[in-house]
Design a protein around this motif. Structure first.
Motif, PDB file in Angstrom:
ATOM      1  N   GLN A  24     -20.364  10.830   2.122  1.00 48.96           N
ATOM      2  CA  GLN A  24     -21.333   9.340   1.795  1.00 48.96           C
ATOM      3  C   GLN A  24     -22.231   9.346   2.109  1.00 48.96           C
ATOM      4  N   ASP A  49      -9.679   5.784  -2.102  1.00 52.58           N
ATOM      5  CA  ASP A  49     -11.350   6.147  -2.195  1.00 52.58           C
ATOM      6  C   ASP A  49     -12.203   5.308  -2.515  1.00 52.58           C
ATOM      7  N   ASP A  50     -13.174   5.056  -1.377  1.00 48.80           N
ATOM      8  CA  ASP A  50     -13.902   4.512  -1.644  1.00 48.80           C
ATOM      9  C   ASP A  50     -14.382   3.381  -2.683  1.00 48.80           C
ATOM     10  N   GLY A 107      -6.881   2.679  -1.571  1.00 47.44           N
ATOM     11  CA  GLY A 107      -7.764   2.716  -0.844  1.00 47.44           C
ATOM     12  C   GLY A 107      -7.568   4.564  -0.662  1.00 47.44           C
ATOM     13  N   PRO A 129     -16.334  12.007   8.611  1.00 45.19           N
ATOM     14  CA  PRO A 129     -17.497  11.306   8.596  1.00 45.19           C
ATOM     15  C   PRO A 129     -18.392  10.989   8.876  1.00 45.19           C
ATOM     16  N   MET A 171      -9.692   2.619  -6.725  1.00 42.92           N
ATOM     17  CA  MET A 171     -10.176   1.567  -5.936  1.00 42.92           C
ATOM     18  C   MET A 171      -9.260   1.013  -4.949  1.00 42.92           C
ATOM     19  N   GLN A 206     -14.788  14.853  -0.354  1.00 46.79           N
ATOM     20  CA  GLN A 206     -14.667  14.990   1.008  1.00 46.79           C
ATOM     21  C   GLN A 206     -13.366  16.063   1.113  1.00 46.79           C
ATOM     22  N   LEU A 233     -17.217   2.788  -3.455  1.00 51.78           N
ATOM     23  CA  LEU A 233     -18.825   3.087  -3.928  1.00 51.78           C
ATOM     24  C   LEU A 233     -19.506   2.633  -5.543  1.00 51.78           C
ATOM     25  N   SER A 255     -13.507  10.587  -2.029  1.00 52.72           N
ATOM     26  CA  SER A 255     -12.407  10.921  -1.648  1.00 52.72           C
ATOM     27  C   SER A 255     -12.266  13.228  -1.610  1.00 52.72           C
TER      28      SER A 255
END
Length: 299
Positions: A200, A52-53, A50, A195, A47, A151, A55, A148
């Motif tokens: 997300q 992966d987000d 950078g 996006p 995390m 995605q 959340l 990620s």
């Protein structure tokens, strides 16, 4: 030698066993969390770098809040079935992370998945029986730094689906053609980028579903049977958001970054509200059942 004779000859041993049996549930959870420290370290690094987000921190926070909220109801004597799964999962996560003998180590993400499911099993071992296991397991999966990866593997197919659905919505108003994950609207090329895949939004939707289900005391069956509807709400909301943005682009009136974000947040808020309504036990004009009323009152 009978237990009575053993207790008479070794009273201190039995005193220690009783003390262990009455140990606070938080202590057992703390020991399991300590055994999984390498997993937490890997997740923190992923995390922080950078890739992966972050959340997943929200999902971990929701699990911690659940434990704190029910701290007075946690079982001193864990449920043996869940405890067995938690112990086996913790051991399996260690083996998966390091490998053993001829067995190679698994990718860290798979090892972390096993570890988090084992932690969820440990939570269920000490939770009151009225707490459904499916939302807890769902939050454990959502705690993974997985956006990620999703995605990478699912982002392009989702973008194609979103672009095709948007094409059908925009056809009455524009001349629209789809090229892979892009749309040509009245001769203007509009790219449906990463996006806009909705990954997300899907994470947020399922997070809201798990949290609301736990808050209102949904049963496992009530939660699982609503999950397909959660997916449809997320997909529909993402298509709507993409169609609105593409329509402005196609009309030659591209929205600025602030308006772009505002549209996305508004649609996300509406989708999360709809998902919360799906998971809530009450509907307009309908009285709650006695079981639902008790669950909501004690949640």
């Amino acid at each position: 030698m009978t237990l009575t004779t053993l207790a008479q000859r070794h009273p201190r041993l039995f005193d220690e066993l009783i003390r262990i049996d009455r140990a606070p549930a938080i202590g057992w959870l703390g020991l399991q969390a300590a055994a999984l420290i390498p997993t937490w370290w890997w997740m923190a690094r992923r995390m922080a770098d950078g890739s992966d987000d972050p959340l997943g921190v929200l999902a971990l926070g929701a699990l911690c809040f659940l434990v704190w909220k029910l701290r007075a109801e946690l079982r001193c004597a864990p449920r043996l079935g869940w405890l067995a799964w938690a112990s086996a999962g913790t051991l399996a996560a260690t083996v998966a992370r390091t490998g053993i003998g001829p067995l190679p180590a698994l990718p860290p993400l798979f090892a972390a998945l096993i570890a988090l499911l084992a932690l969820a099993a440990g939570l269920m071992a000490v939770m009151p029986r009225r707490v459904a296991s499916a939302p807890v397991l769902g939050l454990a999966v959502l705690a993974l730094p997985i956006l990620s990866s999703l995605q990478f593997y699912a982002g392009f197919p989702l973008r194609v689906i979103t672009a095709e659905a948007s094409r059908w919505l925009l056809m009455p108003f524009f001349d629209v053609q789809r090229e892979a994950a892009s749309l040509v609207v009245d001769g203007r090329l509009v790219i449906v980028d990463a996006p806009c895949s909705g990954v997300q939004m899907a994470w947020c939707g399922y997070f809201v579903a798990c949290v609301v289900a736990l808050w209102v005391g949904r049963s496992n069956r009530g939660f699982v049977t609503r999950l397909p509807w959660v997916g449809l709400v997320v997909l529909g909301a993402n298509v709507l958001r993409n169609s609105v943005l593409v329509a402005f682009e196609g009309a030659g009136l591209p929205l600025g970054e602030a308006w772009h974000q505002a549209v996305g947040l508004a649609v996300l808020a509406a989708a999360c509200a709809e998902i919360a309504w799906l998971m809530a036990p009450l509907r307009a004009g309908r009285k709650p059942s006695p079981h639902a009323a008790r669950a909501a009152a004690t949640a």
